[in-house]
Write a protein that holds these residues in place. Structure first.
Motif, PDB file in Angstrom:
ATOM      1  N   ALA A 116      47.927  37.325 -33.095  1.00  0.00           N
ATOM      2  CA  ALA A 116      49.230  37.132 -32.443  1.00  0.00           C
ATOM      3  C   ALA A 116      49.156  37.590 -30.978  1.00  0.00           C
ATOM      4  CB  ALA A 116      50.315  37.908 -33.194  1.00  0.00           C
ATOM      5  N   GLN A 117      48.487  38.701 -30.754  1.00  0.00           N
ATOM      6  CA  GLN A 117      48.318  39.230 -29.397  1.00  0.00           C
ATOM      7  C   GLN A 117      47.538  38.248 -28.537  1.00  0.00           C
ATOM      8  OE1 GLN A 117      50.346  41.275 -28.658  1.00  0.00           O
ATOM      9  NE2 GLN A 117      49.394  42.538 -27.111  1.00  0.00           N
ATOM     10  N   ARG A 118      46.494  37.685 -29.139  1.00  0.00           N
ATOM     11  CA  ARG A 118      45.646  36.722 -28.424  1.00  0.00           C
ATOM     12  C   ARG A 118      46.469  35.479 -28.063  1.00  0.00           C
ATOM     13  NH1 ARG A 118      40.150  33.981 -30.579  1.00  0.00           N
ATOM     14  NH2 ARG A 118      39.779  32.911 -28.610  1.00  0.00           N
ATOM     15  N   ILE A 119      47.307  35.040 -28.975  1.00  0.00           N
ATOM     16  CA  ILE A 119      48.145  33.858 -28.679  1.00  0.00           C
ATOM     17  C   ILE A 119      49.101  34.170 -27.521  1.00  0.00           C
ATOM     18  CG2 ILE A 119      49.960  32.347 -29.595  1.00  0.00           C
ATOM     19  CD1 ILE A 119      48.573  32.594 -32.358  1.00  0.00           C
ATOM     20  N   ARG A 120      49.655  35.397 -27.533  1.00  0.00           N
ATOM     21  CA  ARG A 120      50.576  35.782 -26.442  1.00  0.00           C
ATOM     22  C   ARG A 120      49.875  35.727 -25.091  1.00  0.00           C
ATOM     23  NH1 ARG A 120      51.981  39.950 -30.087  1.00  0.00           N
ATOM     24  NH2 ARG A 120      53.879  39.340 -31.171  1.00  0.00           N
ATOM     25  N   HIS A 121      48.597  36.185 -25.063  1.00  0.00           N
ATOM     26  CA  HIS A 121      47.890  36.281 -23.786  1.00  0.00           C
ATOM     27  C   HIS A 121      47.217  34.988 -23.367  1.00  0.00           C
ATOM     28  CE1 HIS A 121      47.916  40.783 -24.595  1.00  0.00           C
ATOM     29  NE2 HIS A 121      48.691  40.553 -23.550  1.00  0.00           N
ATOM     30  N   GLU A 122      46.669  34.255 -24.359  1.00  0.00           N
ATOM     31  CA  GLU A 122      45.809  33.114 -23.994  1.00  0.00           C
ATOM     32  C   GLU A 122      46.421  31.774 -24.357  1.00  0.00           C
ATOM     33  OE1 GLU A 122      42.036  33.706 -25.946  1.00  0.00           O
ATOM     34  OE2 GLU A 122      41.996  35.811 -25.373  1.00  0.00           O
ATOM     35  N   GLY A 123      47.517  31.784 -25.105  1.00  0.00           N
ATOM     36  CA  GLY A 123      48.068  30.511 -25.581  1.00  0.00           C
ATOM     37  C   GLY A 123      47.351  30.073 -26.856  1.00  0.00           C
ATOM     38  N   VAL A 124      47.610  28.848 -27.263  1.00  0.00           N
ATOM     39  CA  VAL A 124      47.161  28.381 -28.582  1.00  0.00           C
ATOM     40  C   VAL A 124      45.810  27.664 -28.531  1.00  0.00           C
ATOM     41  CG1 VAL A 124      47.834  26.979 -30.557  1.00  0.00           C
ATOM     42  CG2 VAL A 124      49.585  28.188 -29.299  1.00  0.00           C
ATOM     43  N   ALA A 125      45.489  27.062 -27.371  1.00  0.00           N
ATOM     44  CA  ALA A 125      44.297  26.203 -27.321  1.00  0.00           C
ATOM     45  C   ALA A 125      42.993  26.924 -27.705  1.00  0.00           C
ATOM     46  CB  ALA A 125      44.184  25.545 -25.950  1.00  0.00           C
ATOM     47  N   ALA A 134      38.049  15.233 -36.280  1.00  0.00           N
ATOM     48  CA  ALA A 134      38.004  16.622 -35.791  1.00  0.00           C
ATOM     49  C   ALA A 134      38.901  16.759 -34.563  1.00  0.00           C
ATOM     50  CB  ALA A 134      36.566  17.015 -35.461  1.00  0.00           C
ATOM     51  N   ALA A 135      38.874  15.751 -33.687  1.00  0.00           N
ATOM     52  CA  ALA A 135      39.689  15.819 -32.464  1.00  0.00           C
ATOM     53  C   ALA A 135      41.174  15.829 -32.816  1.00  0.00           C
ATOM     54  CB  ALA A 135      39.364  14.638 -31.550  1.00  0.00           C
ATOM     55  N   SER A 136      41.566  15.056 -33.824  1.00  0.00           N
ATOM     56  CA  SER A 136      43.007  15.038 -34.131  1.00  0.00           C
ATOM     57  C   SER A 136      43.436  16.347 -34.788  1.00  0.00           C
ATOM     58  CB  SER A 136      43.405  13.799 -34.951  1.00  0.00           C
ATOM     59  OG  SER A 136      42.868  13.893 -36.229  1.00  0.00           O
ATOM     60  N   VAL A 137      42.568  16.972 -35.577  1.00  0.00           N
ATOM     61  CA  VAL A 137      42.919  18.286 -36.151  1.00  0.00           C
ATOM     62  C   VAL A 137      42.999  19.330 -35.025  1.00  0.00           C
ATOM     63  CG1 VAL A 137      42.138  20.154 -37.679  1.00  0.00           C
ATOM     64  CG2 VAL A 137      42.014  17.773 -38.454  1.00  0.00           C
ATOM     65  N   ARG A 138      42.058  19.247 -34.076  1.00  0.00           N
ATOM     66  CA  ARG A 138      42.083  20.200 -32.947  1.00  0.00           C
ATOM     67  C   ARG A 138      43.391  20.035 -32.155  1.00  0.00           C
ATOM     68  NH1 ARG A 138      38.042  18.462 -30.261  1.00  0.00           N
ATOM     69  NH2 ARG A 138      36.399  19.967 -30.664  1.00  0.00           N
ATOM     70  N   THR A 139      43.764  18.781 -31.879  1.00  0.00           N
ATOM     71  CA  THR A 139      44.999  18.526 -31.116  1.00  0.00           C
ATOM     72  C   THR A 139      46.218  19.031 -31.875  1.00  0.00           C
ATOM     73  OG1 THR A 139      44.005  16.600 -30.123  1.00  0.00           O
ATOM     74  CG2 THR A 139      46.404  16.700 -30.049  1.00  0.00           C
ATOM     75  N   MET A 140      46.238  18.770 -33.188  1.00  0.00           N
ATOM     76  CA  MET A 140      47.382  19.238 -33.988  1.00  0.00           C
ATOM     77  C   MET A 140      47.524  20.767 -33.851  1.00  0.00           C
ATOM     78  SD  MET A 140      48.003  18.924 -38.088  1.00  0.00           S
ATOM     79  CE  MET A 140      46.335  19.393 -38.479  1.00  0.00           C
ATOM     80  N   MET A 141      46.388  21.466 -33.938  1.00  0.00           N
ATOM     81  CA  MET A 141      46.451  22.937 -33.881  1.00  0.00           C
ATOM     82  C   MET A 141      46.818  23.401 -32.463  1.00  0.00           C
ATOM     83  SD  MET A 141      43.471  24.244 -36.476  1.00  0.00           S
ATOM     84  CE  MET A 141      42.045  23.751 -35.544  1.00  0.00           C
ATOM     85  N   ALA A 142      46.234  22.741 -31.453  1.00  0.00           N
ATOM     86  CA  ALA A 142      46.403  23.205 -30.066  1.00  0.00           C
ATOM     87  C   ALA A 142      47.802  22.942 -29.532  1.00  0.00           C
ATOM     88  CB  ALA A 142      45.367  22.535 -29.168  1.00  0.00           C
ATOM     89  N   THR A 143      48.556  22.060 -30.183  1.00  0.00           N
ATOM     90  CA  THR A 143      49.876  21.702 -29.645  1.00  0.00           C
ATOM     91  C   THR A 143      51.020  22.421 -30.373  1.00  0.00           C
ATOM     92  OG1 THR A 143      49.798  19.722 -31.039  1.00  0.00           O
ATOM     93  CG2 THR A 143      49.193  19.438 -28.738  1.00  0.00           C
ATOM     94  N   GLN A 144      50.699  23.411 -31.181  1.00  0.00           N
ATOM     95  CA  GLN A 144      51.774  24.157 -31.853  1.00  0.00           C
ATOM     96  C   GLN A 144      52.453  25.122 -30.870  1.00  0.00           C
ATOM     97  OE1 GLN A 144      52.744  23.288 -34.841  1.00  0.00           O
ATOM     98  NE2 GLN A 144      51.020  21.884 -35.084  1.00  0.00           N
ATOM     99  N   ASP A 145      53.692  25.426 -31.194  1.00  0.00           N
ATOM    100  CA  ASP A 145      54.471  26.363 -30.380  1.00  0.00           C
ATOM    101  C   ASP A 145      53.956  27.789 -30.616  1.00  0.00           C
ATOM    102  OD1 ASP A 145      56.494  27.866 -29.172  1.00  0.00           O
ATOM    103  OD2 ASP A 145      57.771  27.760 -30.952  1.00  0.00           O
ATOM    104  N   PRO A 146      53.547  28.488 -29.549  1.00  0.00           N
ATOM    105  CA  PRO A 146      53.005  29.846 -29.739  1.00  0.00           C
ATOM    106  C   PRO A 146      53.954  30.756 -30.537  1.00  0.00           C
ATOM    107  CG  PRO A 146      52.807  29.163 -27.433  1.00  0.00           C
ATOM    108  CD  PRO A 146      53.549  28.070 -28.139  1.00  0.00           C
TER     109      PRO A 146
END
Ligand code: MLT
Length: 258
Positions: free
Chosen positions: A129-138, A161-173
């Motif tokens: 959670a701390q990492r997401i706060r500092h670095e974002g989701v990507a 793999a690219a679509s799973v990565r995009t799905m994960m990277a575009t979530q709201d922190p």
């Protein structure tokens, strides 16, 4: 108060509610929305805090997510459904069956487990959670990808793999942080497994690096009317790694239901 979740549906027949994991959304279930519509009325929502769903309060619980799912079924006029949860979705499916057992015709638990977090696992979630706060989701999405999919999916089907990565990277922190807290605070459901009366199919990937296959094996021993389908060489997302095998396991489980 429960929120009405956005969802995608396909097909007709027995209602099959698909509950995604972390850090995913309903796009996780694309192979099932495409492949199971002839066998069921497939309904795939975004959980609160994920995808296009309303934001999640920081103190949301897995029971709140289960109440959202009930509200969605109520809204669609569905009194009883087959509930299928993957990983965090499985934790929520167990919360759902604990609270609304009469609404569960059958249960599918995929890549999940019944136990609560250890102290170490909770610490890991707070660090994430701390990492997401500092670095974002990507960066998290990049780091998690090898744990989600098998090596063969990543090398032979890079577009998947690219679509799973995009799905994960575009979530709201904020949604991910709320979910990490909710998972860290979740109840141990081990003791209730013996009281599940719904026929249950457990599906696991033999090469899951997030939740070891032994967890699925333990649940299959504890839930009275259950069986276990181990999908060879699949990782944490067997529905994506091996959609034909996964869909076959679901179709077989639904066979004969009206
Ligand atoms: C998931 O896939 O939902 C998560 O990996 C579950 C977890 O972190 O316990």
């Amino acid at each position: 108060m429960p929120e009405l979740l956005p969802y995608t549906e396909a097909g007709a027949g027995v209602p099959l509610l698909l509950v995604h994991g972390f850090p995913h959304d309903r796009r996780l279930w694309q192979p099932q929305l495409e492949g199971l519509g002839h066998s069921a009325h497939v309904i795939a929502p975004d959980l609160r805090g994920f995808g296009k769903a309303p934001a999640a309060p920081v103190d949301i619980t897995l029971e709140d997510h289960a109440a959202d799912l009930k509200a969605l079924l109520d809204h669609r006029g569905i009194a009883r459904a087959v509930i299928c949860g993957l990983s965090m979705g499985g934790y929520i499916a167990l919360a759902f069956v604990a609270r609304y057992p009469a609404m569960v015709r059958k249960l599918i638990l995929c890549s999940t487990k019944a136990g609560a977090d250890t102290a170490e696992a909770k610490e890991g979630r707070m660090a994430m959670a701390q990492r997401i706060r500092h670095e974002g989701v990507a960066p998290l999405a990049e780091a998690m990808l090898p744990k989600m999919l098998s090596p063969s999916t990543r090398t032979e089907r890079p577009e998947v793999a690219a679509s799973v990565r995009t799905m994960m990277a575009t979530q709201d922190p904020q949604g991910l942080i709320a979910a990490l807290h909710a998972m860290a605070a979740r109840q141990d459901r081990t003791a209730m497994l013996a009281s599940i009366i719904a026929p249950t199919r457990i599906i696991a990937g033999s090469a899951d690096k997030v939740i070891p296959r032994s967890e699925g094996e333990a649940m299959a021993k504890a839930i009275p009317r259950s069986d276990l389908i181990m999908i060879p060489d699949a990782g944490h997302l067997p529905n994506v790694d091996a959609p034909a095998a996964f869909n076959g396991a679901v179709r077989g489980f639904l066979a004969g239901m009206k």
